[in-house]
Enzyme design. Structure first.
Site, short mmCIF file in Angstrom:
data_model
loop_
_atom_site.label_atom_id
_atom_site.label_comp_id
_atom_site.label_asym_id
_atom_site.label_seq_id
_atom_site.Cartn_x
_atom_site.Cartn_y
_atom_site.Cartn_z
CG ASP A 199 -6.40 -4.93 -3.34
OD1 ASP A 199 -6.59 -6.08 -3.78
OD2 ASP A 199 -7.03 -4.47 -2.39
CG ASP A 210 -2.09 -0.97 1.03
OD1 ASP A 210 -2.53 -1.17 -0.11
OD2 ASP A 210 -2.53 -1.56 2.04
N1 GLY Z 1 -6.97 -2.27 -1.02
C1 GLY Z 1 -8.05 -2.61 -0.19
C2 GLY Z 1 -9.40 -2.48 -0.79
O1 GLY Z 1 -9.62 -2.42 -1.97
O2 GLY Z 1 -10.31 -2.47 0.02
#
Ligand code: GLY
Length: 427
Positions: free
Chosen positions: A191, A130
């Site tokens: 993600d 992230d």
């Molecule tokens: N990256 C976490 C989500 O999409 O909730």
């Protein structure tokens, strides 16, 4: 024929040929977003009319009116979205002569303040993938808006850090180092495709440092290729998580984390895939990524039509509620996925052939049109742009909420339309 009539007809023909019918007034919705940003800023002021820049808006739950904020941190994946919203709004406003200069100055001041709060994360060891979301949305958006060299250097430092999570055997970035033990291996989540943008951008920026540049690009491309091979089912729908053997890197299994089931289509996961492969094509111009972006888009659009009563998906397209009829409840929707897809399609439509491009563009506009109705816009109900997103349904968190990343991709998509139809984000 009267001269004036002749010129009138000619003008209509010329205008008719040059511009498509305006099906959606992006400027109106951009003005709405600006209004909501200013309302939010008022509510975020502390007693002494300052801002606590270390607290970034995250969500507004059902019935609430103002942002719940979270402390900026490496483990708070949404830390960069609010600065990104502010930078995008600033970039649009600064070009608009009608906007008061003090409003533009305020936007820049707060965008800088919230971005600055993220700086300490860069010197910490990377927490997880992230770091990409956090820095792309703050430093890169800030760099785009201002050309501030410091933001560029901070983003390059973040890219260097993100690259350390790459596992050469598996061929992907380790998304969640903290889950290696409980998942029984090297994990990669869909993600993570979004965060390749940091590496691909950084690779371009340091072209003269060949070793570094090649390394970052190679990591991003291998991640995208390995994910393409292992993360998708035959029809183009994706797993949320894939587990690889930590030592030799072989594929162990695909599973979900935020979706309904291991085999289901979690809408936001699919939206990350659509955006991710479109973005990887933007940097690499490798046709295999363009073909794949279309494949993952086409299954999303097909399933969307089958399961939803509008252009905003259910949070997962395989939830039992949709077995018998197309579900109408906003509580089960995920507006954020629609925002991510709309933004991605407004880019993808420019890379494909004319007919497909038209379809993608129209789909994106239809999504934005639905999102811009009172069914989804918060308006007087709260200070966000949109309602009805789903964060983590299986964990019971952020259900039917306003969530900051929905607003971020909604604004990004609106600005893309403004760019396409009206020239650079003019109001
Ligand atoms: N990256 C976490 C989500 O999409 O909730």
């Amino acid at each position: 024929m009267k001269k004036s009539f002749f010129y009138g007809v000619m003008l209509c023909l010329i205008v008719g040929c040059q511009s498509q019918p305006i099906a959606f007034d992006a400027n109106k919705e951009l003005n709405y977003c600006t209004l909501q940003v200013h309302k939010a800023l008022q509510t975020l002021q502390t007693a002494d009319s300052c801002y606590d820049y270390t607290m970034e808006p995250r969500n507004i739950l059902e019935g609430e009116t103002t942002w719940n904020c979270r402390k900026v941190a490496a483990n708070e994946w949404c830390s960069g979205f609010w600065p990104g919203v502010l930078w995008m709004d600033y970039a649009a406003q600064v070009k608009n002569e009608k906007v008061k200069s003090e409003d533009v100055d305020l936007l820049r001041k707060v965008a800088e303040g919230y971005t600055e709060a993220i700086v300490p994360i860069i010197s910490q060891p990377v927490y997880d993938h992230d770091l990409g979301f956090i820095t792309i949305n703050s430093f890169l958006k800030g760099y785009e808006a201002t050309g501030n060299e410091r933001y560029k250097q901070l983003a390059l430092q973040a890219a260097d850090s993100l690259a350390t999570l790459f596992n050469d055997k598996a061929g992907t970035i380790l998304s969640w180092p903290r889950h290696v033990k409980d998942y029984g291996g090297h994990n990669t989540i869909m993600d993570n495709m979004m965060n390749l943008e940091l590496l691909l951008w950084a690779s371009q920026e340091v072209k003269n440092e060949k070793v570094k540049s090649d390394k970052w690009k190679e990591i991003a491309v291998r991640h995208a290729e390995t994910t393409m091979k292992n993360h998708f089912r035959e029809d183009g729908s994706c797993y949320h998580v894939v587990i690889y053997d930590t030592i030799d890197g072989h594929f162990i299994k695909g599973m979900t984390h935020q979706g309904y089931a291991d085999s289901s289509m979690w809408s936001r996961g699919q939206s990350w895939a659509i955006y991710g492969y479109t973005m990887v094509y933007r940097f690499t111009k490798d046709k295999c990524f363009l073909d794949f972006a279309q494949k993952v888009t086409d299954i999303y659009l097909k399933r969307l039509k089958e399961t939803s009563d509008d252009w905003v998906p259910l949070w997962d397209m395989d939830i039992p509620e949709m077995k018998n009829e197309r579900v109408k409840s906003e509580k089960l929707k995920d507006a954020s996925a629609a925002c991510v897809v709309a933004s991605a399609l407004l880019e993808l439509c420019q890379y494909v052939d004319a007919e497909k491009g038209k379809n993608y563009r129209e789909a994106a506009i239809a999504m934005l049109r639905d999102l811009s109705t009172d069914r989804y816009q918060s308006r007087d109900k709260n200070v966000a742009f949109l309602m009805h997103s789903t964060g983590h349904h299986p964990a019971g968190s952020e259900i039917d909420a306003s969530i900051i990343y929905a607003d971020y991709y909604y604004l990004e998509a609106l600005l893309k339309i403004a760019d396409i139809e009206y020239g650079a984000a003019s109001f």
